[in-house]
Design a protein around this motif. Structure first.
Motif, PDB file in Angstrom:
ATOM      1  N   ASN A 111       0.831  -1.206   0.000  1.00 16.34           N
ATOM      2  CA  ASN A 111       0.000   0.000   0.000  1.00 16.34           C
ATOM      3  C   ASN A 111       0.868   1.260   0.000  1.00 16.34           C
ATOM      4  OD1 ASN A 111      -2.559   0.872  -0.444  1.00 16.34           O
ATOM      5  ND2 ASN A 111      -3.262   0.699   1.652  1.00 16.34           N
ATOM      6  N   ARG A 112       2.126   1.095  -0.383  1.00 17.81           N
ATOM      7  CA  ARG A 112       3.037   2.222  -0.589  1.00 17.81           C
ATOM      8  C   ARG A 112       3.517   2.144  -2.042  1.00 17.81           C
ATOM      9  NH1 ARG A 112       5.069  -0.022   3.883  1.00 17.81           N
ATOM     10  NH2 ARG A 112       7.048  -0.508   2.889  1.00 17.81           N
ATOM     11  N   PRO A 113       2.816   2.810  -2.942  1.00 18.68           N
ATOM     12  CA  PRO A 113       3.132   2.647  -4.367  1.00 18.68           C
ATOM     13  C   PRO A 113       4.461   3.248  -4.773  1.00 18.68           C
ATOM     14  CG  PRO A 113       1.302   4.193  -4.035  1.00 18.68           C
ATOM     15  CD  PRO A 113       1.659   3.662  -2.693  1.00 18.68           C
ATOM     16  N   TYR A 114       5.150   2.483  -5.619  1.00 20.18           N
ATOM     17  CA  TYR A 114       6.417   2.944  -6.183  1.00 20.18           C
ATOM     18  C   TYR A 114       6.731   2.062  -7.379  1.00 20.18           C
ATOM     19  CZ  TYR A 114      10.814   5.484  -5.933  1.00 20.18           C
ATOM     20  OH  TYR A 114      11.855   6.347  -6.192  1.00 20.18           O
ATOM     21  N   LEU A 115       7.294   2.645  -8.409  1.00 20.98           N
ATOM     22  CA  LEU A 115       7.686   1.862  -9.584  1.00 20.98           C
ATOM     23  C   LEU A 115       9.156   2.094  -9.902  1.00 20.98           C
ATOM     24  CD1 LEU A 115       7.003   0.049 -12.077  1.00 20.98           C
ATOM     25  CD2 LEU A 115       6.590   2.188 -13.324  1.00 20.98           C
ATOM     26  N   ILE A 116       9.899   1.015 -10.043  1.00 19.04           N
ATOM     27  CA  ILE A 116      11.226   1.035 -10.655  1.00 19.04           C
ATOM     28  C   ILE A 116      11.080   0.322 -11.991  1.00 19.04           C
ATOM     29  CG2 ILE A 116      13.601   0.197 -10.530  1.00 19.04           C
ATOM     30  CD1 ILE A 116      13.048   2.420  -8.541  1.00 19.04           C
ATOM     31  N   TRP A 117      11.412   0.986 -13.073  1.00 13.21           N
ATOM     32  CA  TRP A 117      11.207   0.474 -14.434  1.00 13.21           C
ATOM     33  C   TRP A 117      12.536   0.527 -15.173  1.00 13.21           C
ATOM     34  CZ3 TRP A 117       7.489  -1.940 -17.147  1.00 13.21           C
ATOM     35  CH2 TRP A 117       7.466  -1.845 -18.532  1.00 13.21           C
ATOM     36  N   LYS A 118      13.154  -0.604 -15.370  1.00 15.87           N
ATOM     37  CA  LYS A 118      14.423  -0.692 -16.097  1.00 15.87           C
ATOM     38  C   LYS A 118      14.203  -1.569 -17.321  1.00 15.87           C
ATOM     39  CE  LYS A 118      17.399   0.139 -12.137  1.00 15.87           C
ATOM     40  NZ  LYS A 118      18.578  -0.308 -11.371  1.00 15.87           N
ATOM     41  N   VAL A 119      13.501  -0.994 -18.276  1.00 16.52           N
ATOM     42  CA  VAL A 119      13.108  -1.708 -19.497  1.00 16.52           C
ATOM     43  C   VAL A 119      13.359  -0.772 -20.669  1.00 16.52           C
ATOM     44  CG1 VAL A 119      11.244  -2.889 -20.721  1.00 16.52           C
ATOM     45  CG2 VAL A 119      11.307  -2.929 -18.208  1.00 16.52           C
ATOM     46  N   ASP A 120      14.108  -1.244 -21.650  1.00 19.77           N
ATOM     47  CA  ASP A 120      14.407  -0.432 -22.829  1.00 19.77           C
ATOM     48  C   ASP A 120      13.854  -1.107 -24.076  1.00 19.77           C
ATOM     49  OD1 ASP A 120      15.917   1.611 -21.498  1.00 19.77           O
ATOM     50  OD2 ASP A 120      17.548   0.153 -21.299  1.00 19.77           O
ATOM     51  N   PHE A 121      13.363  -0.278 -24.980  1.00 21.05           N
ATOM     52  CA  PHE A 121      12.847  -0.758 -26.259  1.00 21.05           C
ATOM     53  C   PHE A 121      13.668  -0.159 -27.389  1.00 21.05           C
ATOM     54  CE2 PHE A 121       9.131  -0.692 -23.399  1.00 21.05           C
ATOM     55  CZ  PHE A 121       8.773  -2.037 -23.460  1.00 21.05           C
ATOM     56  N   THR A 122      13.748  -0.882 -28.489  1.00 25.66           N
ATOM     57  CA  THR A 122      14.465  -0.378 -29.662  1.00 25.66           C
ATOM     58  C   THR A 122      13.506   0.019 -30.779  1.00 25.66           C
ATOM     59  OG1 THR A 122      14.711  -2.635 -30.518  1.00 25.66           O
ATOM     60  CG2 THR A 122      16.517  -1.756 -29.167  1.00 25.66           C
ATOM     61  N   ARG A 123      12.206  -0.166 -30.541  1.00 26.29           N
ATOM     62  CA  ARG A 123      11.193   0.248 -31.505  1.00 26.29           C
ATOM     63  C   ARG A 123      10.239   1.218 -30.836  1.00 26.29           C
ATOM     64  NH1 ARG A 123       8.357  -4.969 -33.853  1.00 26.29           N
ATOM     65  NH2 ARG A 123       7.074  -3.328 -34.741  1.00 26.29           N
ATOM     66  N   ASP A 124       9.675   2.125 -31.610  1.00 19.46           N
ATOM     67  CA  ASP A 124       8.729   3.101 -31.078  1.00 19.46           C
ATOM     68  C   ASP A 124       7.323   2.529 -30.921  1.00 19.46           C
ATOM     69  OD1 ASP A 124      10.677   5.070 -30.994  1.00 19.46           O
ATOM     70  OD2 ASP A 124      10.210   5.801 -33.007  1.00 19.46           O
TER      71      ASP A 124
END
Length: 195
Positions: A111-124
């Motif tokens: 119930n303590r929201p947080y996002l770590i996002w380590k994702v890379d894309f090579t297409r748009d």
């Protein structure tokens, strides 16, 4: 049964979202974005959360509002279905391989929201989806479900595999975290006594 229904209407989207956390992974999803439908179906199937989601969005502009608001509504439904979060395992993690791709997901239904996002894309784009919108969906979902969420693609080449491994990782981690701990089914899993 831990169920919830959320209806959300703005000038940009009209959404109906229903979840059953104790389901079998059945789904009925229609967002107007085929690739997003496919990802939410993966989320349902692999988490065993039954999901019904209908979105009417301003796709004549772009997919941003539809994507973000679907994450908001589904997150709200999960939070409502969890109620006081009593008895849940609380933590979950998964390592998901898809061919050449490997993604790690870890979460805490704190119930303590947080996002770590380590994702890379090579297409748009994937299909009609802007790949930058996937982070927006995960952010909205984590925020409104009340979850600390870490998503990291360790390696991968195919953008479809990368994003699908993220959704499947979320699903499998959620499946663990949502389970009822039979040894503590009557207690909130925190020394504070509240999540």
């Amino acid at each position: 049964m831990r169920r919830a229904q959320v209806d959300r209407s703005t000038s940009e989207t009209k959404i109906s979202a229903a979840v059953n956390l104790d389901g079998s992974g059945s789904y009925k999803v229609s967002t107007g974005l085929g690739f997003l439908d496919h990802m939410i179906e993966q989320l349902s199937r692999h988490s065993l959360i039954d999901i019904e989601l209908t979105v009417e969005g301003d796709l004549h502009i772009d997919g941003h509002h539809t994507t973000e608001d679907s994450g908001i509504a589904l997150g709200q439904a999960v939070a409502e279905a969890l109620a006081d979060r009593k008895g849940i395992v609380r933590y979950g993690d998964a390592m998901i391989p898809m061919d050449e791709t490997l993604t790690r997901v870890a979460l805490d239904l704190s119930n303590r929201p947080y996002l770590i996002w380590k994702v890379d894309f090579t297409r748009d784009k994937l299909g009609e989806m802007d790949t930058e919108l996937f982070r927006e969906w995960f952010q909205a979902f984590a925020q409104h479900a009340g979850m600390t969420l870490h998503v990291e693609t360790l390696y991968g080449l195919n953008n479809h595999h990368i994003v699908e491994s993220c959704y499947k990782g979320l699903a499998r981690a959620l499946r663990k975290a949502l389970e009822i701990d039979t040894r503590k089914a009557d207690q909130v899993p925190s020394t504070k006594g509240l999540l």
